[in-house]
Design a protein around this motif. Structure first.
Motif, PDB file in Angstrom:
ATOM      1  N   GLU A   1       0.828  -1.208   0.000  1.00 23.90           N
ATOM      2  CA  GLU A   1       0.000   0.000   0.000  1.00 23.90           C
ATOM      3  C   GLU A   1       0.861   1.256   0.000  1.00 23.90           C
ATOM      4  O   GLU A   1       1.928   1.288   0.623  1.00 23.90           O
ATOM      5  CB  GLU A   1      -0.902  -0.008   1.237  1.00 23.90           C
ATOM      6  CG  GLU A   1      -1.869   1.159   1.342  1.00 23.90           C
ATOM      7  CD  GLU A   1      -2.941   1.145   0.290  1.00 23.90           C
ATOM      8  OE1 GLU A   1      -2.662   1.617  -0.845  1.00 23.90           O
ATOM      9  OE2 GLU A   1      -4.047   0.667   0.581  1.00 23.90           O
ATOM     10  N   GLU A   2       0.416   2.281  -0.710  1.00 26.12           N
ATOM     11  CA  GLU A   2       1.108   3.567  -0.662  1.00 26.12           C
ATOM     12  C   GLU A   2       0.994   4.140   0.744  1.00 26.12           C
ATOM     13  O   GLU A   2      -0.085   4.125   1.353  1.00 26.12           O
ATOM     14  CB  GLU A   2       0.500   4.537  -1.681  1.00 26.12           C
ATOM     15  CG  GLU A   2       0.744   4.151  -3.123  1.00 26.12           C
ATOM     16  CD  GLU A   2       0.183   5.153  -4.108  1.00 26.12           C
ATOM     17  OE1 GLU A   2       0.744   6.262  -4.210  1.00 26.12           O
ATOM     18  OE2 GLU A   2      -0.819   4.841  -4.766  1.00 26.12           O
ATOM     19  N   TRP A   3       2.097   4.668   1.263  1.00 32.01           N
ATOM     20  CA  TRP A   3       2.114   5.094   2.669  1.00 32.01           C
ATOM     21  C   TRP A   3       1.097   6.189   2.950  1.00 32.01           C
ATOM     22  O   TRP A   3       0.477   6.210   4.018  1.00 32.01           O
ATOM     23  CB  TRP A   3       3.520   5.555   3.062  1.00 32.01           C
ATOM     24  CG  TRP A   3       3.989   6.793   2.345  1.00 32.01           C
ATOM     25  CD1 TRP A   3       4.642   6.848   1.155  1.00 32.01           C
ATOM     26  CD2 TRP A   3       3.793   8.147   2.765  1.00 32.01           C
ATOM     27  NE1 TRP A   3       4.883   8.155   0.799  1.00 32.01           N
ATOM     28  CE2 TRP A   3       4.364   8.985   1.773  1.00 32.01           C
ATOM     29  CE3 TRP A   3       3.206   8.743   3.885  1.00 32.01           C
ATOM     30  CZ2 TRP A   3       4.355  10.368   1.866  1.00 32.01           C
ATOM     31  CZ3 TRP A   3       3.192  10.134   3.977  1.00 32.01           C
ATOM     32  CH2 TRP A   3       3.763  10.927   2.981  1.00 32.01           C
ATOM     33  N   ILE A   4       0.883   7.108   2.007  1.00 29.03           N
ATOM     34  CA  ILE A   4      -0.072   8.197   2.236  1.00 29.03           C
ATOM     35  C   ILE A   4      -1.502   7.650   2.327  1.00 29.03           C
ATOM     36  O   ILE A   4      -2.337   8.177   3.053  1.00 29.03           O
ATOM     37  CB  ILE A   4       0.044   9.265   1.114  1.00 29.03           C
ATOM     38  CG1 ILE A   4      -0.769  10.512   1.471  1.00 29.03           C
ATOM     39  CG2 ILE A   4      -0.393   8.711  -0.228  1.00 29.03           C
ATOM     40  CD1 ILE A   4      -0.234  11.293   2.631  1.00 29.03           C
ATOM     41  N   ASN A   5      -1.765   6.549   1.621  1.00 25.98           N
ATOM     42  CA  ASN A   5      -3.070   5.906   1.736  1.00 25.98           C
ATOM     43  C   ASN A   5      -3.192   5.138   3.038  1.00 25.98           C
ATOM     44  O   ASN A   5      -4.212   5.221   3.736  1.00 25.98           O
ATOM     45  CB  ASN A   5      -3.301   4.949   0.561  1.00 25.98           C
ATOM     46  CG  ASN A   5      -3.648   5.671  -0.730  1.00 25.98           C
ATOM     47  OD1 ASN A   5      -4.104   6.807  -0.706  1.00 25.98           O
ATOM     48  ND2 ASN A   5      -3.434   5.017  -1.856  1.00 25.98           N
ATOM     49  N   GLN A   6      -2.155   4.396   3.371  1.00 22.88           N
ATOM     50  CA  GLN A   6      -2.198   3.534   4.548  1.00 22.88           C
ATOM     51  C   GLN A   6      -2.421   4.323   5.833  1.00 22.88           C
ATOM     52  O   GLN A   6      -3.207   3.895   6.689  1.00 22.88           O
ATOM     53  CB  GLN A   6      -0.902   2.729   4.630  1.00 22.88           C
ATOM     54  CG  GLN A   6      -0.891   1.686   5.739  1.00 22.88           C
ATOM     55  CD  GLN A   6       0.340   0.808   5.677  1.00 22.88           C
ATOM     56  OE1 GLN A   6       1.226   1.011   4.853  1.00 22.88           O
ATOM     57  NE2 GLN A   6       0.426  -0.173   6.548  1.00 22.88           N
TER      58      GLN A   6
ATOM     59  N   SER B   1       6.197   2.093  -3.642  1.00 19.39           N
ATOM     60  CA  SER B   1       4.934   2.719  -3.236  1.00 19.39           C
ATOM     61  C   SER B   1       5.074   4.231  -3.042  1.00 19.39           C
ATOM     62  O   SER B   1       4.068   4.942  -2.968  1.00 19.39           O
ATOM     63  CB  SER B   1       4.421   2.082  -1.937  1.00 19.39           C
ATOM     64  OG  SER B   1       5.199   2.482  -0.811  1.00 19.39           O
ATOM     65  N   PHE B   2       6.311   4.725  -2.971  1.00 19.88           N
ATOM     66  CA  PHE B   2       6.520   6.166  -2.816  1.00 19.88           C
ATOM     67  C   PHE B   2       6.390   6.917  -4.137  1.00 19.88           C
ATOM     68  O   PHE B   2       6.492   8.148  -4.153  1.00 19.88           O
ATOM     69  CB  PHE B   2       7.892   6.448  -2.184  1.00 19.88           C
ATOM     70  CG  PHE B   2       7.910   6.262  -0.697  1.00 19.88           C
ATOM     71  CD1 PHE B   2       7.799   7.352   0.162  1.00 19.88           C
ATOM     72  CD2 PHE B   2       8.022   5.003  -0.133  1.00 19.88           C
ATOM     73  CE1 PHE B   2       7.815   7.185   1.530  1.00 19.88           C
ATOM     74  CE2 PHE B   2       8.040   4.819   1.231  1.00 19.88           C
ATOM     75  CZ  PHE B   2       7.939   5.912   2.077  1.00 19.88           C
TER      76      PHE B   2
END
Length: 357
Positions: free
Chosen positions: A63-68, A295-296
Motif C-alpha cells: 500500500e502507498e504510505w499516504i493511503n495507509q 509505493s513512494f
C-alpha cells in the motif's frame, strides 16, 4: 444490627427509613449493569468496525504510505456512509471522476482561491478513489469492470489536472514549454505507476496468492472483452479494450526495469502460487523493501503533490518536482530492485524451477 434488619426487609411495601436510599441503590445497580451492557455493545461495535476496516485494506506491504496512514482510515468511514445509503462501488468511482475533472477546471483558473478549491476537490477524488475499492472489498463486490472503470476515472482525472494546470500556467506566462513539461510529467507518472503496480502485484501473487483483488492476466482481459461483445455490452467492451491496450504498453515498460536477459518475472516463474514456503519466505525478506520504496511513486503520491503544492500556492513547481524528484526516486528503486532480485537468485531459472512443486 438495625442496618441489617432494614436490608432484610427491603422487599416489603411499607415505607421505612432508608427505603429511598435502597431504591436509589437498586437504580444504581441497574445503571451499573446497564453501563456494562453498553460497554459490551460499544466493544462489539468497535470490533466490527476494526474487522470491516481490515477487510477493506490491501496487503500493507504493497500500500502507498499516504493511503495507509491517512487516506484509507478516512475513506473507510466514507465507504461505510455510502454503504448505508446503498451506493455501489462503481457509483462512488463516477463521483470521484467528477471531482477529478472539476479539480482540473479550477487549477486552470490559477487564482489563489481557485487553486485551493482545486486541491480540496482533488483530495476528495483521492478519498473517493480509496472508498470505492474499500467498499467493494467489504461487501465482496470487486469486479473486473469496476477495476477498469476505476482506471478510466484515474486517467480522466490525470488529463484534467495536468492540462488544466498547464493551460492556466500558459495563460499566465505564454510559453508553450509548459505543455511539454506537462506531457513529460504525465508520462513519467504513468511509467512510475506501471512499475509500482507490476512489482506490487508480483509481491501479492507470491505472498498473498489467495488475495481476491489481484491483477488480471492478458488472457483474462481478452476473455472479458469477448464476453462483453457477445452479450452486447459495447461500452464495457470498449473500456476493456482500452485497458487491454494500456496493459500491453505496460508490459513493454516493465521490461526496462529488468536485466537484458529477462523481460518479465513471469517468464521465470509462470505460477508464483506454486512456490514452496522456503522460497516465499526468502522472497518476502528480500522484496519487502523494494516494493515499499516503489509505493513512494505510486498514483496517489503524484496526486498528493498537486494537493500539497496547491494548498501552498506553489503550483508552478508541480511539474519540475514530478519530473526531477519522482524520476530520481524511480532510478533508486530500480537499482535496489535489481540488487535484491539478483541476491535472491531469481535470474537463475533452474534454481527456481527446482523449488516448484
Amino acid at each position: 444490627m438495625k442496618r441489617n434488619s432494614s436490608n432484610s426487609t427491603s422487599g416489603e411495601l411499607k415505607e421505612e427509613p432508608g427505603k429511598q436510599f435502597r431504591k436509589g441503590g437498586s437504580n444504581l445497580n441497574r445503571l451499573h449493569y446497564g453501563s456494562q451492557s453498553n460497554n459490551s455493545d460499544a466493544k462489539g461495535l468497535l470490533g466490527r468496525l476494526v474487522k470491516d476496516f481490515r477487510s477493506s485494506l490491501k496487503p500493507p506491504e504493497t500500500e502507498e504510505w499516504i493511503n495507509q496512514y491517512f487516506n484509507r482510515p478516512i475513506a473507510f468511514f466514507i465507504a461505510k456512509a455510502f454503504q448505508k445509503i446503498r451506493f455501489t462501488p462503481n457509483s462512488i468511482t463516477v463521483l470521484s471522476m467528477v471531482c477529478g475533472v472539476l479539480s482540473g477546471y479550477f487549477f486552470s483558473k490559477l487564482d489563489t482561491s481557485s487553486v485551493v478549491i482545486a486541491a480540496i476537490l482533488l483530495e476528495m477524488m483521492i478519498l473517493l478513489d480509496c472508498a470505492d475499492g474499500q467498499l467493494a472489498r467489504m461487501v465482496g463486490k470487486s469486479s473486473s469492470f469496476g477495476k477498469t472503470l476505476d482506471g478510466l476515472a484515474d486517467f480522466t482525472t490525470h488529463l484534467s489536472i495536468y492540462y488544466g494546470l498547464a493551460y492556466g500556467l500558459y495563460l499566465k506566462e505564454y510559453h508553450y514549454y509548459i505543455f511539454i513539461l506537462a506531457v513529460v510529467a504525465q508520462l513519467s507518472m504513468y511509467l512510475h505507476i506501471i512499475l509500482y503496480d507490476h512489482y506490487k502485484n508480483i509481491f501479492i501473487d507470491v505472498i498473498y496468492p489467495d488475495y481476491v483483488d489481484r491483477l488480471e492476466k492478458l488472457d483474462e482481459i481478452k476473455d472479458r472483452i469477448v464476453r462483453a461483445e457477445n452479450s452486447g455490452k459495447k461500452l464495457q467492451a470498449l473500456i476493456s479494450r482500452l485497458y487491454y491496450t494500456f496493459y500491453k504498453i505496460e508490459n513493454w515498460a516493465i521490461s526496462l526495469s529488468y536485466s537484458p536477459n529477462i523481460k518479465n518475472f513471469y517468464e521465470i516463474v509462470p505460477y508464483p502460487e506454486e512456490l514452496d514456503e522456503y522460497t516465499k519466505s526468502r522472497f518476502y525478506n528480500e522484496m519487502k523493501l523494494p516494493v515499499r520504496l516503489w509505493s513512494f511513486i505510486g498514483d496517489t503520491i503524484h496526486l498528493t503533490i498537486f494537493v500539497v503544492f496547491g494548498f501552498l500556492n506553489l503550483v508552478h513547481l508541480i511539474f519540475p518536482v514530478i519530473i526531477l524528484g519522482t524520476n530520481g526516486l524511480m532510478i533508486l528503486c530500480i537499482i535496489i530492485q535489481r540488487i535484491r532480485f539478483k541476491r535472491l537468485g531469481l535470474e537463475r531459472e533452474l534454481l527456481w524451477l527446482g523449488r516448484i512443486y
